[in-house]
Design an enzyme around this catalytic site. Structure first.
Site, mmCIF file in Angstrom:
data_model
loop_
_atom_site.group_PDB
_atom_site.id
_atom_site.type_symbol
_atom_site.label_atom_id
_atom_site.label_comp_id
_atom_site.label_asym_id
_atom_site.label_seq_id
_atom_site.Cartn_x
_atom_site.Cartn_y
_atom_site.Cartn_z
ATOM 1 C CE1 TYR B 155 142.139 64.740 30.985
ATOM 2 C CE2 TYR B 155 140.216 64.650 29.546
ATOM 3 C CZ TYR B 155 141.221 65.378 30.161
ATOM 4 O OH TYR B 155 141.312 66.739 29.941
ATOM 5 C CB ALA B 157 136.543 58.428 35.866
HETATM 6 N N1 LIG Z 1 144.243 70.292 25.698
HETATM 7 C C1 LIG Z 1 142.963 69.985 25.675
HETATM 8 O O1 LIG Z 1 142.408 69.627 24.630
HETATM 9 C C2 LIG Z 1 142.121 70.084 26.918
HETATM 10 C C3 LIG Z 1 140.744 69.996 26.764
HETATM 11 C C4 LIG Z 1 139.938 70.071 27.896
HETATM 12 C C5 LIG Z 1 140.521 70.216 29.139
HETATM 13 N N2 LIG Z 1 141.872 70.303 29.269
HETATM 14 C C6 LIG Z 1 142.416 70.436 30.603
HETATM 15 O O2 LIG Z 1 143.151 71.647 30.689
HETATM 16 C C7 LIG Z 1 144.183 71.513 31.656
HETATM 17 C C8 LIG Z 1 145.502 71.951 31.035
HETATM 18 O O3 LIG Z 1 145.761 71.111 29.928
HETATM 19 P P1 LIG Z 1 146.821 71.440 28.805
HETATM 20 O O4 LIG Z 1 146.245 71.029 27.529
HETATM 21 O O5 LIG Z 1 147.340 72.800 28.993
HETATM 22 O O6 LIG Z 1 147.963 70.351 29.192
HETATM 23 P P2 LIG Z 1 149.523 70.443 29.126
HETATM 24 O O7 LIG Z 1 149.968 71.336 28.024
HETATM 25 O O8 LIG Z 1 149.982 69.037 29.140
HETATM 26 O O9 LIG Z 1 149.905 71.164 30.544
HETATM 27 C C9 LIG Z 1 149.583 70.523 31.743
HETATM 28 C C10 LIG Z 1 150.060 71.382 32.911
HETATM 29 O O10 LIG Z 1 149.786 70.689 34.132
HETATM 30 C C11 LIG Z 1 151.003 70.491 34.840
HETATM 31 N N3 LIG Z 1 150.994 69.208 35.539
HETATM 32 C C12 LIG Z 1 150.729 67.983 35.021
HETATM 33 N N4 LIG Z 1 150.862 67.048 35.980
HETATM 34 C C13 LIG Z 1 151.200 67.699 37.118
HETATM 35 C C14 LIG Z 1 151.484 67.285 38.445
HETATM 36 N N5 LIG Z 1 151.459 65.991 38.813
HETATM 37 N N6 LIG Z 1 151.799 68.219 39.360
HETATM 38 C C15 LIG Z 1 151.841 69.541 39.017
HETATM 39 N N7 LIG Z 1 151.575 69.987 37.790
HETATM 40 C C16 LIG Z 1 151.270 69.075 36.842
HETATM 41 C C17 LIG Z 1 152.070 70.515 33.762
HETATM 42 O O11 LIG Z 1 153.367 70.775 34.264
HETATM 43 P P3 LIG Z 1 154.421 69.546 34.634
HETATM 44 O O12 LIG Z 1 154.180 68.461 33.662
HETATM 45 O O13 LIG Z 1 155.780 70.167 34.558
HETATM 46 O O14 LIG Z 1 154.097 69.159 36.030
HETATM 47 C C18 LIG Z 1 151.543 71.641 32.891
HETATM 48 O O15 LIG Z 1 151.806 72.884 33.476
HETATM 49 C C19 LIG Z 1 144.163 70.060 32.103
HETATM 50 O O16 LIG Z 1 143.440 69.940 33.312
HETATM 51 C C20 LIG Z 1 143.410 69.370 30.996
HETATM 52 O O17 LIG Z 1 142.789 68.194 31.421
HETATM 53 C C21 LIG Z 1 142.690 70.248 28.180
#
Ligand SMILES: NC(=O)c1ccc[n+]([C@@H]2O[C@H](COP(=O)([O-])OP(=O)(O)OC[C@H]3O[C@@H](n4cnc5c(N)ncnc54)[C@H](OP(=O)(O)O)[C@@H]3O)[C@@H](O)[C@H]2O)c1
Lengths: 79, 247
Positions: B155, B157
């Site tokens: 992740y 990376a």
């Molecule tokens: N939560 C944290 O602590 C955190 C911290 C730092 C950064 N982030 C980053 O913030 C972003 C959002 O994270 P989140 O916490 O909101 O995660 P989340 O609740 O798991 O939501 C992820 C989103 O990405 C979509 N997604 C995942 N795989 C996909 C694919 N192959 N094609 C199209 N859409 C896809 C999901 O929809 P589907 O699964 O339906 O495709 C969903 O809309 C990510 O880039 C994550 O790395 C999160």
């Protein structure tokens, strides 16, 4: 009068020069497709996208096709 | 010189707006007056609720399937015109020590978080360049890109790669008035972090000067800022939004 393929290609190049605020040099089949033409890499990227819109195909989808060095080389790609 | 469009009313394309952070960001962008197109692999009640929102366009696409991204970018462009802004938000986090992680899980993170984000950026750039109105790209990275966390090598990376792309593209696109920045959130309360144990939560909170985990809403202000003209001289940067966890 309908434009020929080379004319359409030249028009796309002239548009890109115009958009960059530069005068287009005289375009000829022998014109080299490199910086000496007066366009930068991003300009060439724009040319490729505009040519795709113009002709509905993108021969550059998988990179620069072999042997494409001069403007005239593009004529057959879009013919 | 190209100038940037007034932000409000501009079309912003955001990947992964179906839940979690993406959902909060879509809501905020709509409230701020942007027209927003977004997609995920599956619909959610939130995405369904956008059907009646004239400023929103929702589709289905998979970050790991370039053809589906291409189709979505084209459809969103037909609806609102070429995007002025792009937010690369879709992502997956699968944790586990690398030595025992399934290669398919490594591939999944790479193709979704990094390769997918790059290919989506490529597609959007092709339309942005023609517009000649500048633009703004914001990559949702993570503090894990710059700090070591056991169990998150793959992740990390992907997010480190994303930040590297941010800097290189900022140079590549600067003279076209297209700004590229990253936001690196700390731990946020979303489905992605539901797997954290109470102990892990306590440790994060203890290490965070502002004394709590982040919420998706905490990322709203930084995103609106980076998209706006207020950030008109900011490019190639990573803005950390973590309550001070990494300070
Ligand atoms: N939560 C944290 O602590 C955190 C911290 C730092 C950064 N982030 C980053 O913030 C972003 C959002 O994270 P989140 O916490 O909101 O995660 P989340 O609740 O798991 O939501 C992820 C989103 O990405 C979509 N997604 C995942 N795989 C996909 C694919 N192959 N094609 C199209 N859409 C896809 C999901 O929809 P589907 O699964 O339906 O495709 C969903 O809309 C990510 O880039 C994550 O790395 C999160």
């Amino acid at each position: 009068m309908t434009e020929t393929v080379p004319q359409r290609i030249h028009r796309v190049f002239r548009d890109v020069f115009a958009n960059r605020g530069r005068r287009s040099p005289e375009l000829m089949a022998e014109s080299p497709l490199d910086a000496s033409l007066g366009l930068e890499s991003l300009d060439f990227a724009e040319v490729v996208v505009r040519l795709e819109m113009e002709f509905g195909v993108d021969p550059f989808a998988n990179g620069v096709p072999a042997g494409v060095r001069r403007l005239g080389d593009l004529y057959r790609l879009y013919a | 010189m190209t100038t940037s469009l007034p932000s409000a009313g501009g079309h912003v394309l955001l990947s992964g707006g179906s839940r979690g952070l993406g959902q909060a960001l879509v809501r905020a962008l709509l409230s701020a007056g942007y027209r927003v197109s977004t997609f995920a692999r599956r619909s959610t009640p939130f995405l369904d609720s956008l059907a009646t929102e004239p400023a929103a366009f929702v589709g289905t696409a998979d970050m790991a399937d370039e053809a589906s991204l291409r189709a979505f970018v084209a459809a969103a462009g037909r609806r609102f015109g070429p995007p002025w802004g792009l937010v690369n938000c879709a992502g997956v986090a699968i944790d586990g020590v690398l030595a025992s992680m399934a290669p398919s899980d490594v591939e999944k993170m790479m193709s979704t978080n990094l390769t997918g984000a790059m290919l989506l950026t490529r597609l959007v750039l092709r339309t942005m360049l023609l517009q000649r109105q500048g633009g703004a790209i914001v990559n949702i990275s993570s503090i894990i890109a710059s700090r070591g966390y056991s169990g998150l090598a793959a992740y990390a990376a992907t997010k480190g790669g994303m930040d590297a792309m941010t800097r290189a593209l900022a140079r590549e696109l600067g003279d076209r008035g297209i700004r590229v920045n990253s936001i690196a959130p700390g731990y946020l309360e979303t489905e992605m972090t539901h797997g954290l144990t109470d102990q892990q939560r306590e440790m994060i909170v203890r290490r965070t000067p502002l004394g709590r985990l982040g919420r998706p809403e905490d990322v709203v202000g930084p995103l609106l800022f980076l998209l706006s003209d207020a950030a008109g001289f900011v490019t190639g940067q990573t803005l950390t939004v973590d309550g001070g966890t990494t300070c």
